[in-house]
Write an enzyme that holds these catalytic residues in place. Structure first.
Site, mmCIF file in Angstrom:
data_model
loop_
_atom_site.group_PDB
_atom_site.id
_atom_site.type_symbol
_atom_site.label_atom_id
_atom_site.label_comp_id
_atom_site.label_asym_id
_atom_site.label_seq_id
_atom_site.Cartn_x
_atom_site.Cartn_y
_atom_site.Cartn_z
ATOM 1 N N GLY A 216 23.282 8.606 -32.225
ATOM 2 C CA GLY A 216 22.778 9.290 -31.033
ATOM 3 C C GLY A 216 23.280 8.648 -29.754
ATOM 4 O O GLY A 216 23.586 9.331 -28.778
ATOM 5 N N ALA A 217 23.393 7.323 -29.767
ATOM 6 C CA ALA A 217 23.838 6.631 -28.560
ATOM 7 C C ALA A 217 25.250 7.057 -28.188
ATOM 8 O O ALA A 217 25.582 7.166 -27.012
ATOM 9 C CB ALA A 217 23.769 5.126 -28.773
ATOM 10 N N GLY B 264 0.828 -1.206 0.000
ATOM 11 C CA GLY B 264 0.000 0.000 0.000
ATOM 12 C C GLY B 264 0.858 1.249 0.000
ATOM 13 O O GLY B 264 1.875 1.324 -0.691
ATOM 14 N N GLY B 265 0.444 2.198 0.810
ATOM 15 C CA GLY B 265 1.137 3.487 0.827
ATOM 16 C C GLY B 265 2.573 3.390 1.301
ATOM 17 O O GLY B 265 3.405 4.209 0.943
#
Lengths: 179, 503, 520
Positions: free
Chosen positions: C410-411, C175-176
């Site tokens: 780009g890499a 949960g939280g």
């Protein structure tokens, strides 16, 4: 600090606690009881190249060399090799020069590709780092190896097969350990 | 003294403790000592102690200490008058001896002919026979066929030993105890002789069952004088490597001693021997008979025990003789006084005998009365892997044999050498052994009667001591990772203080 | 004499209270807890911290809830053991939840304890380690317990980038509660005994009718391999805590101080000839970049982080001449070393952590490009790839890049290239720094020429060979100054150490801003 030690084939448990003026060292030879020793710091004096140790009234000139888990203790021109370790030291050592991908119960294809060549068959015992098969993918010939010694349980592909990313290629015997 | 000697500068073509020994003799005579060293020996003690030192090449012996061309080149450059070859390396190399002569440098040792005469075992034996030196009954020459061999063996009487004439170091020899074993042993020796020494010739000798290794030190000069300086016993050996030597031998009766000495002198005179030499005999402890084995035409490692019991400086004498002087002593002046023992301290595992090179950490040599230590160990010295593992010799002298032994035990207890494994504990165990103490030990002692068991060697020290020392050291090693001892400055605190000042 | 007697009684009373507090939820519960193969809250601190260094605070704090008869269940400590201690001499603050006390559930007062420790950690600039083992919020306390969580999360956020924060999940975390660990810098989990998820299998079953076990849904293996939420998956509690100790050796105490330089016997000028044996001549053959890394670093010691997640990139800590550094390396053995969504995220977060805490970054590059595919594109490789570029460019710590083989397109730019403000860029002679592979380039540039040729295949092959000769090498890059030095691989370690030494007082800034807008 807690250690385990091996001397001349016998195993011991050792506990060392430092106090301001003394050491409390407890020894437990395998299968026997703990024996406690209190060593005052004047009895165990360390100089640069040797230690003067007054133990049970005897005067010993000791030299301890070594590091990590292997030590050699020299005294009266005899020497003993001692392995001394605890979990933290063993863990630290295990992080040195590790290798490759994590071991698992099977070998999977990291990416889609084609099986070029298979080197193993069920029942084979393959040592660490030996190639298991070659898969062509991303214009590269990937030699896939196991990171530890394994026993082949099942070869799930054959030469020429195209496989998806994540496909299981070879299954290893679980709980296989070196005998 | 050097004003009278023709040598002003001597090059020592050796390393380790013997190089230091020769340097000391040179210094006492006012002669400049020139040392040579390989790349691995730059930090060796003999380099520090000599007057000058020259590098002669890479670490492997073949490229440095055995590289006679390089040594002659250095000798010429350093303008030396003589070269002392020590023992081992080039000391019995006739090519080297000739090269020295050609270069006009005096070779401190026997003549080339002396070395050649004694180099081949069969021819040496023949010369000894001529000099009336008792030799081991044997074939008196090479044995060609099995039938010939068996007939000789039966005549001498088993057990016999077959030896390759060019062999050494234990290769090419087989003991045969009965006729049925002869043929296979014969074939084996011939093939080993061929494979290892390129000479398949073998000969046969009687095998002595209670053998002791007794050797006589001889000395000859260029004026025809030859003396002997009594015997040394070297029976404590393993694989033909000597471990402990003593003088005099506890097993040689005085009358036999005289006969051995006379025989040794005759042998040396037979070949007009010049310089220091040693005649090795095999001594049968049962019959007290002795037989010629071989002659070493050089100074030996164990010379100190002769020096201790006869008060003669053998190295200085070598220099005098090389300078052309007659011997400084006459046979009738020489006496053996007291008892001396030498222990060869080696950097090796006392149980497995494996060499143990490494860095010496603590090093304290034994001192005190009647003690001599010829050593090149020092704290921080890295014992190289390329050469002989012997790093020191401890020599003790006593009025009696017991005193010498007790002194040696005392010396070995005092001797501190850590960081490398040494065979000091092995020596102590040998000296305690009943067979050594009563003098009855033979050359078989180490290999047959002496069992090296760990508890025996280390019985003095209990396990907890080792464990505690190791554990506390391990604890301290781990503690050194503690950041507090790094005394770091805290930027956090500094910036925090600075910010706090702004308001 | 009378006063003496009273004092004795008081001392006895204190002793008893202490003993009672040490019992946690009671001996019975402690035994049951251990039977599951887990250590108790206090035992865990014994393993984690240097012997005798732990000082406990707030041992007697209890909850103040009066709903549902909770006033009957007052346990001193209220389910968490907090305080400070030392790890290899380094001050750390700790909170260890106790599952035996009301299921370790978080109450307002438990949160107060943890917040107090976090506040101390922030004030004193020392790391915070949280050992989670809790059933979640204490339902009986209602939103007050949620308020407690929120207080903790806020402090986690405020402390983020100020002090290193480490969480170990040693039991349930649902949960939280999962947000605190995920905001922390490193998450440790233990195989088989720990799990983390926002909604559990039961709720999932009712809503989507999917069947899944706790282990599969959010166990250590799942989070370390599939989701990447956990950085480390360990075998048991002890292993986990010892690994935290190893990790702390590399981390500085706070964002102003440096991590300690520990002495090493590994010589700084050691040549690494073995690299030539590891990298094959044939550029089509892959190799294990991890081997290259371990050959260069001190004593071959490499603490790999996120080992089983996005294995096509390697991140972790090691030392060069005693100096701790963060290492990023493409792994040619997996996906040919291509960058994809997971790898970009993994490396970007690691780089930003190193930048926040002044840890230099050494990158080993062998990247043929970004992984192609609809899957990648539709899931936003554009955004995630940008994260990695952003992290590299933004970082002001010393940055050293070694290109071992491929670095295309780009890499190449993304992986710590010169123009992203990298300080030292090295390349091996085997490096191929180009806009793309020869075949791809030739296909585009010479399309017409190949079509018109008499023998297109031969023409193409010739053009590829030409291109390779001209561009598939490090020298074009070196001529442009994009690569500082082409070195023989054996020099790698020495050169990296030289660079780190040279850069140790580096000053670099980015324009003042509240914070950037990294493409999340």
């Amino acid at each position: 600090m807690y250690f385990e030690a091996e001397l001349r084939g016998r195993k011991y448990k050792i506990d060392v606690t430092e106090h301001r003026h003394s050491w409390k060292v407890s020894l437990q030879p395998e299968g026997q009881d703990w024996k406690n020793y209190e060593i005052s710091k004047t009895d165990f004096k360390q100089a640069e190249e040797y230690i003067s140790f007054l133990f049970k009234g005897q005067s010993y000139l000791v030299d301890v060399i070594g590091k990590d888990t292997e030590y050699t203790v020299f005294v009266r021109n005899s020497y003993r090799a001692i392995r001394i370790y605890n979990d933290e030291m063993l863990l630290h050592d295990s992080l040195k020069k590790g290798g490759g991908l994590s071991g698992g119960a099977d070998l999977r294809a990291g990416m889609p590709g084609k099986i070029i060549e298979i080197f193993v068959k069920p029942g084979d015992i393959i040592p660490e780092n030996k190639p298991l098969l070659i898969m062509e993918a991303m214009k590269m010939e990937n030699e896939m190896r196991s990171t530890r010694e394994v026993k082949i349980k099942e070869v799930c592909v054959k030469q020429g097969d195209s496989v998806e990313a994540g496909a299981i290629l070879i299954k290893f015997e679980e709980n296989y350990t070196l005998s | 003294m050097s004003a009278e000697l023709p040598f002003k500068r001597i090059l020592i073509a050796n390393r380790g403790e013997i190089a230091i020994r020769i340097t000391r003799a040179c210094r006492e005579l006012g002669i400049s000592s020139i040392a040579v060293f390989s790349d691995a020996d730059r930090d060796s003690l003999h380099v520090f102690l000599a007057d000058q030192a020259y590098n002669i090449g890479p670490a492997p012996s073949k490229e440095s200490y055995l590289n006679y061309k390089k040594i002659i080149e250095v000798a010429k450059e350093a303008q030396v008058d003589a070269i002392h070859p020590g023992y081992g390396f080039l000391s019995e190399n006739t090519t080297f001896a000739q090269a020295c002569k050609d270069a006009g440098i005096v070779f401190i040792g026997p003549t080339k002919e002396n070395i050649e005469a004694m180099g081949d075992k069969l021819s040496a034996k023949a010369l000894m026979k001529k000099a009336n030196v008792p030799c081991v009954p044997g074939s008196d020459g090479g044995v060609e066929t099995i039938e010939e061999g068996r007939s000789i063996s039966n005549k001498i009487g088993y057990p016999i030993i077959i030896k390759a004439t060019a062999g050494g170091g234990g290769k090419g020899m087989r003991v045969v105890r009965q006729d049925s074993e002869f043929e296979s042993a014969f074939r084996a020796c011939r093939s080993e002789g061929q494979n290892y020494f390129a000479n398949p010739t073998v000969y046969i000798e009687k095998f002595v069952s209670d053998p002791k290794h007794i050797e006589i030190q001889v000395f000859g000069d260029t004026h025809g004088n030859v003396c002997h300086l009594f015997e040394r016993e070297c029976s404590v050996q393993r694989r033909h490597q000597k471990i402990i030597e003593e003088a005099p031998s506890p097993s040689v009766p005085p009358e036999v001693r005289k006969r051995m000495g006379d025989a040794a002198v005759r042998a040396a005179k037979q070949i007009n021997y010049v310089g220091a030499g040693t005649i090795e005999f095999i001594f049968d402890n049962q019959t007290k008979e002795f037989y010629f084995m071989e002659m070493n035409t050089r100074l030996q490692v164990e010379h100190p025990i002769t020096e201790a019991t006869t008060n003669v400086d053998l190295v200085k004498e070598q220099i005098y003789v090389a300078a052309g002087r007659p011997l400084s002593f006459k046979q009738e002046d020489l006496v053996q006084h007291g008892h001396a023992i030498e222990a060869r301290i080696c950097a090796e595992d006392p149980i497995t005998y494996k060499p143990s090179p490494g860095v010496i950490r603590a090093c304290r040599h034994p001192q005190g009365p009647f003690m001599r230590v010829d050593s090149y160990a020092y704290p921080g010295y890295e014992v190289p892997i390329y050469y002989d593992p012997m790093i020191a010799k401890v020599i003790t002298w006593g009025e009696t044999r017991e005193e010498a032994i007790d002194r040696m035990q005392r010396a070995l207890t005092e001797f501190v050498l850590t960081g490398i494994k040494t065979n000091i504990v092995l020596h102590k165990t040998i000296l305690d052994h009943p067979k050594f103490r009563d003098g009855s030990y033979t050359t078989q002692f180490i290999e047959k009667n002496f069992e090296v068991i760990e508890p025996q060697l280390f019985k003095q020290v209990e396990d907890p001591m080792f464990l505690i020392a190791a554990a506390i050291t391990a604890y301290n090693d781990r503690k050194s990772k503690d950041v507090r001892q790094l005394n770091l400055v805290s930027n956090w605190k500094r910036l925090g203080r600075k910010i706090a000042l702004r308001t | 004499m009378e006063t003496e007697n009273i004092n004795q009684t008081r001392l006895h009373d204190l002793e008893k209270r202490n003993e009672h507090a040490m019992q946690g939820g009671g001996t019975e519960r402690l035994v049951k807890h251990k039977e599951g193969g887990r250590l108790t809250a206090r035992e865990r601190l014994d393993v984690l911290l240097d012997p005798g260094s732990f000082v406990e605070m707030d041992r007697f704090v209890t909850h103040r809830c009066v709903n549902f008869g909770m006033e009957q269940q007052l346990v001193p400590g209220d389910g968490v053991v907090t305080g400070y201690g030392r790890v290899n001499g380094k001050l750390v603050y700790v909170a260890s939840q106790d599952f035996t006390v009301i299921g370790g559930s978080m109450s307002r007062t438990q949160a107060n304890k943890i917040c107090k420790i976090l506040d101390l950690a922030i004030k004193n600039g020392a790391p915070m380690i949280c050992l989670n083992d809790s059933g979640g919020a204490r339902i009986q306390e209602g939103i007050e317990s949620l308020g407690g969580y929120a207080d903790i999360f806020t402090r986690n956020v405020l402390a983020s980038g100020v002090i290193p924060q480490i969480t170990a999940i040693l039991g349930p975390c649902a949960g939280g509660a999962v947000y605190s660990p995920s905001i922390n810098d490193f998450v440790f989990m233990v195989k088989k005994t720990s799990y983390m998820f926002v909604t559990g299998p039961d709720v999932i079953k009712t809503v989507t009718h999917e069947d899944v076990t706790k282990e599969d849904l959010g166990g250590a293996v799942t989070h370390s391999q599939k989701s990447g939420v956990a950085h480390f998956a360990t075998e048991d509690d002890k292993h986990c805590l010892l690994m935290i100790r190893e990790l702390l050796n590399f981390l500085p105490a706070n964002n102003l101080d440096d991590a300690p330089i520990l002495p090493t016997e590994d010589k700084p000028d050691r040549m690494v000839e073995s690299i030539c044996k590891i990298i094959p001549d044939n550029p089509k053959k892959p190799y294990d970049m991890l081997q290259v890394i371990t050959e260069c670093v001190d004593e071959g010691y490499f603490l790999e982080v996120h080992k089983n997640y996005a294995q096509n990139i390697i991140v972790g800590f090691a030392r060069f001449n005693g100096r701790p550094v963060g290492i990023v390396g493409n792994q040619p053995n997996v996906l040919a070393g291509c960058l994809n969504i997971e790898a970009s995220r993994k490396a970007a977060r690691f780089i930003r952590f190193c930048d926040a805490f002044n840890v230099p970054i050494v990158s080993f590059v062998d990247v043929p490009g970004f992984l192609p595919g609809k899957d990648q594109e539709w899931n936003g490789i554009i955004t995630h790839g940008a994260k990695l570029l952003y992290a590299y460019a933004e970082a002001t710590v010393p940055k050293i890049t070694v290109i071992t083989r491929k670095a295309y397109g780009g890499a190449y730019i993304v992986m710590g290239s010169k123009l992203l403000r990298s300080d030292v860029n090295l390349a091996y002679p085997s490096a191929e720094i180009a806009v793309m592979g020869a075949e791809g380039a030739v296909n585009i540039v010479f399309r017409e020429q190949i079509k018109k040729a008499k023998n297109p295949a031969a023409e193409k092959a010739k053009l590829i060979a030409d291109y390779e000769k001209k561009f598939s090498n490090p020298y074009v890059s070196a001529e442009l100054g994009y690569t500082d030095e082409v070195i023989e691989p054996a020099l790698t370690r020495k050169r990296i150490i030289d660079s780190l030494e040279m850069l140790k007082h580096k000053r670099d800034i980015i324009p003042p801003k509240k914070h950037g807008n990294i493409p999340l």
